[in-house]
Design a protein around this motif. Structure first.
Motif, short mmCIF file in Angstrom:
data_model
loop_
_atom_site.label_atom_id
_atom_site.label_comp_id
_atom_site.label_asym_id
_atom_site.label_seq_id
_atom_site.Cartn_x
_atom_site.Cartn_y
_atom_site.Cartn_z
N ILE A 1 -124.77 15.23 63.97
CA ILE A 1 -124.54 15.27 62.52
C ILE A 1 -124.69 13.86 61.93
CG2 ILE A 1 -122.90 15.78 60.71
CD1 ILE A 1 -123.01 18.31 61.77
N ASN A 2 -124.19 12.89 62.68
CA ASN A 2 -124.32 11.50 62.23
C ASN A 2 -125.77 11.15 61.99
OD1 ASN A 2 -122.04 10.13 61.73
ND2 ASN A 2 -121.81 9.24 63.75
N LYS A 3 -126.63 11.63 62.90
CA LYS A 3 -128.06 11.33 62.78
C LYS A 3 -128.68 12.01 61.56
CE LYS A 3 -129.30 10.71 67.65
NZ LYS A 3 -129.88 11.52 68.73
N ILE A 4 -128.20 13.22 61.28
CA ILE A 4 -128.87 14.02 60.24
C ILE A 4 -128.27 13.81 58.84
CG2 ILE A 4 -129.56 16.31 59.51
CD1 ILE A 4 -129.71 17.17 62.33
N THR A 5 -126.98 14.19 58.70
CA THR A 5 -126.45 14.13 57.33
C THR A 5 -125.32 13.12 57.17
OG1 THR A 5 -124.89 15.88 57.85
CG2 THR A 5 -126.98 16.54 56.85
N GLY A 6 -124.64 12.82 58.24
CA GLY A 6 -123.53 11.88 58.12
C GLY A 6 -122.27 12.51 57.54
N ASP A 7 -122.35 13.79 57.21
CA ASP A 7 -121.18 14.44 56.61
C ASP A 7 -120.41 15.20 57.68
OD1 ASP A 7 -120.79 17.31 54.39
OD2 ASP A 7 -119.33 15.83 55.13
N GLN A 8 -119.30 14.61 58.12
CA GLN A 8 -118.56 15.20 59.23
C GLN A 8 -117.54 16.25 58.78
OE1 GLN A 8 -119.50 14.57 62.13
NE2 GLN A 8 -120.12 12.43 62.41
N SER A 9 -117.49 16.51 57.50
CA SER A 9 -116.40 17.38 57.05
C SER A 9 -116.58 18.82 57.49
CB SER A 9 -116.28 17.33 55.52
OG SER A 9 -117.49 17.85 54.96
N GLN A 10 -117.83 19.20 57.76
CA GLN A 10 -118.07 20.58 58.18
C GLN A 10 -117.74 20.82 59.64
OE1 GLN A 10 -119.18 23.34 56.37
NE2 GLN A 10 -118.47 21.94 54.79
N VAL A 11 -117.66 19.72 60.40
CA VAL A 11 -117.53 19.88 61.85
C VAL A 11 -116.29 20.69 62.24
CG1 VAL A 11 -117.25 18.68 64.03
CG2 VAL A 11 -118.78 17.77 62.31
N GLY A 12 -115.16 20.30 61.70
CA GLY A 12 -113.90 20.95 62.08
C GLY A 12 -113.94 22.46 61.94
N PRO A 13 -114.13 22.97 60.72
CA PRO A 13 -114.08 24.42 60.53
C PRO A 13 -115.13 25.17 61.36
CG PRO A 13 -114.62 23.27 58.49
CD PRO A 13 -114.21 22.26 59.46
N GLU A 14 -116.37 24.64 61.44
CA GLU A 14 -117.39 25.33 62.23
C GLU A 14 -117.04 25.31 63.71
OE1 GLU A 14 -119.70 26.63 59.12
OE2 GLU A 14 -119.64 27.17 61.25
N PHE A 15 -116.51 24.19 64.15
CA PHE A 15 -116.13 24.05 65.56
C PHE A 15 -115.07 25.08 65.91
CE2 PHE A 15 -115.64 21.96 69.53
CZ PHE A 15 -114.29 21.92 69.81
N ILE A 16 -114.04 25.16 65.06
CA ILE A 16 -112.95 26.09 65.33
C ILE A 16 -113.48 27.51 65.40
CG2 ILE A 16 -110.83 27.08 64.39
CD1 ILE A 16 -110.19 24.32 63.29
N LYS A 17 -114.35 27.86 64.45
CA LYS A 17 -114.91 29.21 64.44
C LYS A 17 -115.69 29.49 65.71
CE LYS A 17 -118.28 31.88 61.75
NZ LYS A 17 -117.51 33.05 61.28
N GLY A 18 -116.57 28.51 66.07
CA GLY A 18 -117.41 28.69 67.25
C GLY A 18 -116.59 28.81 68.52
N MET A 19 -115.53 28.01 68.59
CA MET A 19 -114.69 28.05 69.78
C MET A 19 -114.10 29.44 69.98
SD MET A 19 -114.62 25.34 71.57
CE MET A 19 -116.27 24.83 71.15
N ILE A 20 -113.58 29.99 68.88
CA ILE A 20 -112.86 31.25 68.99
C ILE A 20 -113.76 32.39 69.41
CG2 ILE A 20 -111.61 33.00 67.68
CD1 ILE A 20 -110.22 30.82 66.20
N HIS A 21 -114.91 32.52 68.75
CA HIS A 21 -115.69 33.72 69.11
C HIS A 21 -116.74 33.48 70.19
CE1 HIS A 21 -119.69 33.17 67.22
NE2 HIS A 21 -119.06 32.46 66.33
N ALA A 22 -116.99 32.22 70.53
CA ALA A 22 -118.05 31.98 71.51
C ALA A 22 -117.62 31.21 72.74
CB ALA A 22 -119.20 31.28 70.84
N PHE A 23 -117.30 29.92 72.56
CA PHE A 23 -117.19 29.10 73.75
C PHE A 23 -115.93 29.30 74.57
CE2 PHE A 23 -121.01 26.92 73.76
CZ PHE A 23 -121.40 26.68 72.46
N VAL A 24 -114.80 29.42 73.91
CA VAL A 24 -113.58 29.54 74.71
C VAL A 24 -113.59 30.77 75.59
CG1 VAL A 24 -111.10 29.94 74.57
CG2 VAL A 24 -112.12 28.07 73.31
#
Lengths: 251, 257, 265
Positions: free
Chosen positions: C83-106
């Motif tokens: 994200i740093n390389k592309i947009t630099g906007d880290q605010s989306q990381v948290g919510p998307e990460f949490i979502k992805g963790m719950i239904h996919a990775f964990v």
């Protein structure tokens, strides 16, 4: 030319197994190391090729002390003294022929193009030539033993150690193994140590007997002397009676 | 009650240190045996072949479905934002850098690592190791070093194959599940991924291979207690490898870019 | 020569195909019998379930904690880096990460770890019993090995996988937040945004945990029961258990993800 044990002690942690073993075997002799189960016979012979190290005491192979040798220094000793294990310890992933050929290849005992022929010769000597391309899992225990003997012979040893070669074999196979051991010893003049508690073997082919009892050599002498002995413990072992003065901690 | 809790924790820590100590010592012995490199070549080739042949089907299967799973995750974004151009990149990036090496490493550990521990453990139990020593053949140079080298090289090669299969699987599922054309997938993939991403993953693969080989050999040769002991050793080896892979993945990710 | 090679190839393929069919049939029967076993489960054997649950939890707790938090941190690191390389906007990381963790990775990562730890353990235990003839002894006493050995582990594993999954999810989110804050300066309150998590995500994640939790003991138990006699038998069985449970987890995860994508999401 001999293998000598001088007052060898061996403990495993706090458990004292050998409490002073002194005995010897000459080249050309067949010595039987006998005793009841668990008394320390296998433990004793494993010291000769360095699979175990004594807690104290000395072991000499042709005059050379081996008790303090490092692993690498045992290589020349292991070429001189071959061992046939109780379970035969053939390599599961190699065929019978490949098992016998392995030491020939790795130690370049014969040139590479002669390895196959030499291995077949050895198999013929023990009567297993027909099974050369078969795998250890597919043959019976008696046959495995014979292949293990062929493999031990590949090293052209001066001495051979047998750990309970007939234990677990039916009586006919056992006598065949005995005959093989005797023939090899006489033909090649090797010094042979056989660990056993099989009476027909002991009285069949031994020259000398060393009996291990309570961690020490209770008797060392010729086969005839042993048979004639009036010692109650020896008599109990020969007769194979369950009651008597003999203590059997292995039972 | 409390004292027995501390006693058991203490015991666990001691066991753990003993294992780590053993593995480090094995590592040291292997390095010694490699300078200068003296090990059994026949056994090396035999193991390379055996490990490769045994693992290829399972690696392909794993990689294929992993690619699919990655695409499905990316598809959620596609549905919401229409971001079809991200699918190729997303799949490629995660497969090359993380998911590929880790999942393939775990499968390799499960397939080859545990098999290796079982083989070595069985050899210990049936006195074949003593048998080698009695034939004046160094079990280290004959058994262990060839296997360690073979495992490192194999996992490296298998990860390359796995990456290709995973990306192909991802492209396939991309078309049928996310509606991304092959061309779109490829453009997104090739424009945004660098060689560095691939290398990042491959370095990890080689190191994971080393970890799996160290663990599987260590637990194999320290087996005690017959067939049951072998089972326990395989269990421990697989767990230790999984831990090792995850922990080193963390360390490596931080340190290579 | 060609005839010989092609005969050999066909013989091998035929042989392997027969083996696969036999194995598949046995596995299917084991699965069927396990499910059946659940329904006529006697309540006095509840103790065994609890014991197995404790075993699974106790054995895996530390393992899952270490592996999942490490993986969580790694994933966040990778994502933030990109994200740093592309947009630099880290605010989306948290919510998307949490979502992805719950239904996919964990679900899949927890299950893979458990397939390794628990699967190997079950196969080793049951396999050891097989080679020491204890399974035969059970049959002699009129006890069905599946009812006695596999069913308790089955029930215990479903519960414990679910619970460990929830625990792992919390741990991963915390660890991820820590990593984002520590390396990329993302504020905790920017990270911990749960808006994007839908009911669909929770259902998919839970389903995966429950399904994986049921697959692992059945597959590993099957491998344990079909252990071959000999000193390498148990080792081989444990190997197969780890591979097959892992593979089962991956395939089931894929199927559930695909279904989830087409229906709920």
């Amino acid at each position: 030319m001999s293998i000598k044990f001088k007052d060898v002690h061996k403990s495993f942690g706090s458990k004292k197994v050998l409490k002073g073993i002194t005995m010897q075997v000459q080249k050309g002799e067949i010595l039987f190391v006998i005793g009841t189960s668990g008394v320390g016979k296998s433990v004793t012979i494993k010291h000769i090729i360095g699979l175990l190290k004594p807690t104290s005491g000395s072991i000499e192979v042709d005059g050379e002390k081996v008790e303090n040798l490092k692993e690498k220094q045992f290589i020349p000793i292991r070429k001189k003294v071959a061992m046939v294990f109780q379970g035969s310890s053939l390599f599961d992933s190699l065929s019978v022929l490949a098992n016998v050929a392995l030491p020939l290849e790795k130690h370049k005992i014969v040139p590479a193009n002669k390895v196959h022929a030499k291995a077949m010769d050895l198999l013929t000597e023990v009567g297993m030539k027909k099974y050369a391309s078969v795998f250890p899992a597919e043959i019976g225990d008696g046959m495995k033993k014979r292949v293990a003997i062929a493999r031990a012979l590949a090293m052209q040893p001066d001495y051979i150690l047998f750990d309970e070669p007939t234990t677990g074999l039916d009586p006919v196979s056992a006598r065949r193994v005995d005959k093989l051991i005797l023939r090899l010893a006489k033909d090649r003049g090797t010094g042979t140590i056989v660990v056993s508690h099989d009476l027909p073997s002991i009285f069949g082919i031994s020259d000398k007997i060393a009996m291990v009892y309570q961690g020490k050599i209770y008797f060392e002498g010729s086969r005839e002397e042993y048979k004639r002995s009036e010692d109650p413990i020896i008599q109990q072992f020969i007769k194979g009676t369950s009651s008597g003065p003999m203590e059997t901690p292995g039972f | 009650m409390i004292s027995s809790f501390f006693a058991s924790v203490g015991e666990k820590i001691l066991n753990f240190s003993k294992i780590i100590g053993g593995i480090v010592y094995l590592f040291y012995q292997i390095i010694l045996a490699l300078l200068p490199p003296k090990f059994d070549l026949d056994e090396f080739w035999r193991n390379l072949y055996k490990m490769g042949v045994k693992s290829v089907p399972i690696i392909i299967l794993t990689a294929f479905f992993t690619g699919g799973i990655m695409v499905i995750q990316a598809s959620v974004f596609v549905k919401k934002f229409g971001a079809t151009s991200l699918v190729g990149w997303g799949a490629g990036y995660s497969v090359f850098r993380e998911v590929g090496p880790i999942l393939l490493g775990l499968m390799f550990s499960g397939r080859v690592g545990s098999n290796n521990t079982a083989e070595l453990g069985t050899m210990v139990v049936t006195e074949q190791i003593d048998g080698l020593k009695a034939l004046a053949i160094d079990p280290f140079r004959y058994l262990i070093v060839p296997r360690v080298l073979a495992m490192i090289i194999m996992l490296f090669l298998l990860t390359i194959i796995g990456n290709v299969v995973a990306i192909s699987g991802a492209a396939l599922f991309g078309k049928y599940i996310a509606g991304v054309s092959y061309a779109g997938f490829w453009t997104s993939f090739s424009q945004n991924l660098y060689l560095g991403d691939l290398i990042h993953g491959l370095i990890k693969a080689a190191i994971f291979g080393f970890i799996v080989s160290l663990n599987s050999c260590y637990f194999g040769i320290s087996v005690k207690g017959g067939a049951v002991g072998v089972g326990k050793a395989v269990n421990n080896s697989v767990v230790a490898s999984a831990l090792g892979i995850v922990i080193f993945d963390y360390i490596l990710t931080y340190n290579i870019t | 020569m060609i005839k010989q090679i092609s005969t050999n190839i066909f013989a091998t393929i035929g042989d392997k195909t027969i083996n696969i069919f036999v194995a598949a049939k046995t596995l299917f029967l084991v699965t069927l019998n396990t499910f059946r076993g659940v329904f006529h489960f006697k309540s006095r054997e509840k103790g065994e379930i609890l014991k197995q649950a404790y075993e699974i939890g106790n054995r895996s707790f530390l393992f899952v904690s270490v592996t999942l938090s490490a993986l969580g941190m790694v994933l966040v690191f990778q994502v933030c880096l990109q994200i740093n390389k592309i947009t630099g906007d880290q605010s989306q990381v948290g919510p998307e990460f949490i979502k992805g963790m719950i239904h996919a990775f964990v679900p899949i990562l927890t299950a893979m770890m458990l397939a390794t730890r628990v699967g190997a353990g079950i196969a080793a235990e049951i396999g050891s019993m097989k080679v020491t003839e204890q399974i035969d002894a059970l049959r002699m006493s009129g006890v069905d090995p599946i009812d006695y050995l596999i069913v308790p582990r089955f029930i215990a594993s479903i519960f414990m996988t679910f619970i460990l999954g929830i625990y792992a999810a919390l741990l991963v989110i915390l660890a991820g937040a820590f990593m984002a804050h520590h390396s990329f300066g993302v504020n905790y309150n920017v990270f911990f945004v749960f808006d994007k998590v839908t009911w669909g995500d929770l259902i998919i994640g839970s389903t995966k945990l429950l399904v994986h939790g049921s697959a692992i003991p059945v597959v590993s138990g099957y491998c344990g029961l079909t252990t071959k006699v000999g000193s390498e038998g148990v080792g081989t069985a444990t190997t197969r258990a780890v591979i097959n449970s892992s593979l089962a987890v991956i395939i089931l995860d894929f199927i559930i993800s695909a279904i989830g994508l087409m229906t709920i999401q």
